[in-house]
Design an enzyme around this catalytic site. Structure first.
Site, PDB file in Angstrom:
ATOM      1  N   LYS A 194       0.036   3.794  -2.662  1.00 35.65           N
ATOM      2  CA  LYS A 194      -0.990   4.841  -2.588  1.00 35.65           C
ATOM      3  C   LYS A 194      -0.396   6.242  -2.480  1.00 35.65           C
ATOM      4  O   LYS A 194      -1.115   7.233  -2.691  1.00 35.65           O
ATOM      5  CB  LYS A 194      -1.934   4.555  -1.424  1.00 35.65           C
ATOM      6  CG  LYS A 194      -2.723   3.264  -1.591  1.00 35.65           C
ATOM      7  CD  LYS A 194      -3.686   3.031  -0.434  1.00 35.65           C
ATOM      8  CE  LYS A 194      -4.569   1.812  -0.668  1.00 35.65           C
ATOM      9  NZ  LYS A 194      -3.984   0.551  -0.195  1.00 35.65           N
ATOM     10  N   SER A 246       0.792  -1.231   0.000  1.00 38.09           N
ATOM     11  CA  SER A 246       0.000   0.000   0.000  1.00 38.09           C
ATOM     12  C   SER A 246       0.821   1.277   0.000  1.00 38.09           C
ATOM     13  O   SER A 246       0.251   2.372  -0.083  1.00 38.09           O
ATOM     14  CB  SER A 246      -0.953   0.015   1.199  1.00 38.09           C
ATOM     15  OG  SER A 246      -2.034  -0.860   0.980  1.00 38.09           O
ATOM     16  N   LYS A 303       3.251   6.325   5.085  1.00 41.62           N
ATOM     17  CA  LYS A 303       2.392   5.288   4.506  1.00 41.62           C
ATOM     18  C   LYS A 303       2.921   3.895   4.804  1.00 41.62           C
ATOM     19  O   LYS A 303       4.086   3.589   4.558  1.00 41.62           O
ATOM     20  CB  LYS A 303       2.278   5.464   2.992  1.00 41.62           C
ATOM     21  CG  LYS A 303       1.158   4.632   2.395  1.00 41.62           C
ATOM     22  CD  LYS A 303      -0.201   5.155   2.796  1.00 41.62           C
ATOM     23  CE  LYS A 303      -1.317   4.141   2.575  1.00 41.62           C
ATOM     24  NZ  LYS A 303      -1.316   3.018   3.536  1.00 41.62           N
ATOM     25  N   SER A 328      -5.870   3.448   4.649  1.00 45.61           N
ATOM     26  CA  SER A 328      -5.389   2.696   3.494  1.00 45.61           C
ATOM     27  C   SER A 328      -6.514   1.940   2.800  1.00 45.61           C
ATOM     28  O   SER A 328      -6.332   0.809   2.322  1.00 45.61           O
ATOM     29  CB  SER A 328      -4.287   1.713   3.915  1.00 45.61           C
ATOM     30  OG  SER A 328      -3.514   1.313   2.806  1.00 45.61           O
TER      31      SER A 328
END
Length: 440
Positions: free
Chosen positions: A70, A67, A256, A131
């Protein structure tokens, strides 16, 4: 015969005279660079401003980014808002694909209603804090019409940043096997996004540099999605280093996480202390299922290493007259020479253990401006670039972009007007007879 002796003497004199009381020493820049072992497959720590690498461990190895993908979606979203193509209040309709993914609670998600309408801000917060995969897909479809078209844009974006090795197949970082057949054209059924730690750090660095407002959302520990509606769900940030969470660290404000079976537990973090920001990357810190906290423990070690074992020092001040460098000779000027000054400053992170050491710099004049006697022709204006200072033996200083030849431009500190006709003519006569003598 060309007379080069005086020019060689000038250069030798300039080089010898520029040993300055700076901060480093030895045959390498850092006498003993501090080291640290990180329990992860790959790890990296860089200075946000300069990209200077303070730690790397298998940082060029290719690994799943999960993720952390992202961050690229966030960057393009900010681009679209900045361009006026969408706004935070723009409404987004939920497709069959985004809906189906959002209902998979084995993944990180907020519940989305089929054909429901959500604002860009709601979906962005779900992406940045929780997320949320379905929300990510919905945003990508809104901006580019389809996820695959958005992936093409992601690929173009990272290539602009010098990322030449990557695998990008979707916007979420999920393995293709979770996407119900909605695969990027030509990709395998089990394909997954991948990059090196250095390349994902480039993504993070550009995101924070161009859109620092991302930290205002990545720094939110918990928030309720669509509070007061049937969709309401408490979103706890997967970054457990934020205030009030299990691995709280007050200087951390992003960025993140990512977890898949292929990638393991990953985390791109950022922290700021005393006005200096660092970016960390930890990849493959445990399997992500039973060791989700390990990536934060190792990130904390990286930030301790960066903030405690290194110190940011200005090695050369900007707009300072160089006292230990001979003025540069000026031919046909009303003055015989001009002093030299720095145009900009030069700063590095240096090990705390080396901060009182010294280093040497070499002044390298711009040879194209010098005649065979090492003089510059008048007129000279204050601020004219005449050469550069080069840090000796700086091969140990590494940067994310690979640059290793940080320099400081040097300019004229004084203006020197051109002398009158008789002085210039006299010099021409002297030069003529000097060259004539060299031929015999």
């Amino acid at each position: 015969m060309k007379n080069t002796g005086n020019l060689k003497t000038l250069k030798a004199s300039l080089t010898a005279s520029i040993t300055l009381p700076i901060l480093l020493a030895g045959t390498a820049v850092f006498a003993e660079e501090p080291s640290i072992d990180i329990e992860a497959e790959s790890s990296l720590l860089i200075d946000f401003e300069t990209g200077q690498i303070l730690h790397e461990q298998n940082a060029e190895a290719y690994r799943g980014i999960a993720s952390m993908t992202k961050m690229m979606v966030e960057y393009i979203l900010f681009e679209e808002i900045e361009a006026g193509n969408i706004s935070w209040d723009t409404e987004v309709n939920i497709s069959d694909y985004a809906y189906a993914i959002s209902q998979d609670y084995a993944l990180s998600n907020v519940p989305l209603q089929l054909n429901g309408t959500y604002t860009v801000k709601e979906l962005y917060e779900a992406l940045a804090i929780y997320s949320a995969n379905g929300a990510t897909i919905a945003l990508a479809e809104k901006m580019e019409g389809s996820e695959s078209a958005f992936v093409d844009r992601m690929r173009s974006l990272v290539e602009e940043w010098g990322v030449d090795e990557y695998e990008l197949y979707n916007t979420t970082g999920l393995n293709n096997s979770y996407l119900n057949g909605n695969h990027y054209p030509g990709s395998e059924a089990d394909a997954e996004n991948a990059m090196s730690a250095k390349n994902i750090a480039k993504v993070a660095k550009n995101l924070i540099k161009d859109y620092p407002q991302v930290l205002e959302t990545s720094n939110i520990p918990t928030k309720t999605f669509r509070e007061g509606t049937s969709d309401a769900i408490l979103m706890m940030n997967w970054n457990w280093m934020l205030e009030g969470l299990s691995h709280e660290r007050m200087d951390v404000d992003g960025l993140k996480t990512g977890t898949t079976e292929y990638a393991g537990a990953t985390f791109t973090g950022t922290a700021e202390s005393e006005g200096h920001r660092l970016i960390s990357v930890v990849m493959g810190a445990g399997d992500g299922m039973t060791d989700r906290g390990l990536r934060f423990d190792e990130t904390a070690k990286l930030f301790d290493h960066g903030f405690e074992e290194w110190t940011y020092k200005t090695l050369i001040e900007g707009d300072v007259v160089l006292q230990n460098v001979h003025p540069l000779a000026v031919k046909n000027g009303v003055a015989e020479n001009t002093s030299l000054k720095t145009v900009e400053s030069l700063s590095y992170y240096v090990p705390v253990s080396d901060q009182d050491e010294k280093a040497s710099y070499t002044f390298q004049p711009n040879e194209e401006l010098l005649n065979q006697d090492g003089e510059i022709e008048a007129p000279v204006a204050e601020g004219d670039i005449l050469g550069e200072l080069i840090l000796d033996n700086q091969d140990d200083v590494e940067y994310l972009e690979g640059e290793s030849d940080r320099i400081v431009q040097v300019a004229a500190a004084d203006s020197v007007e051109r002398a009158g006709f008789f002085t210039v003519f006299s010099n021409l006569v002297k030069d003529f007879f000097s060259k004539l003598g060299d031929r015999f």
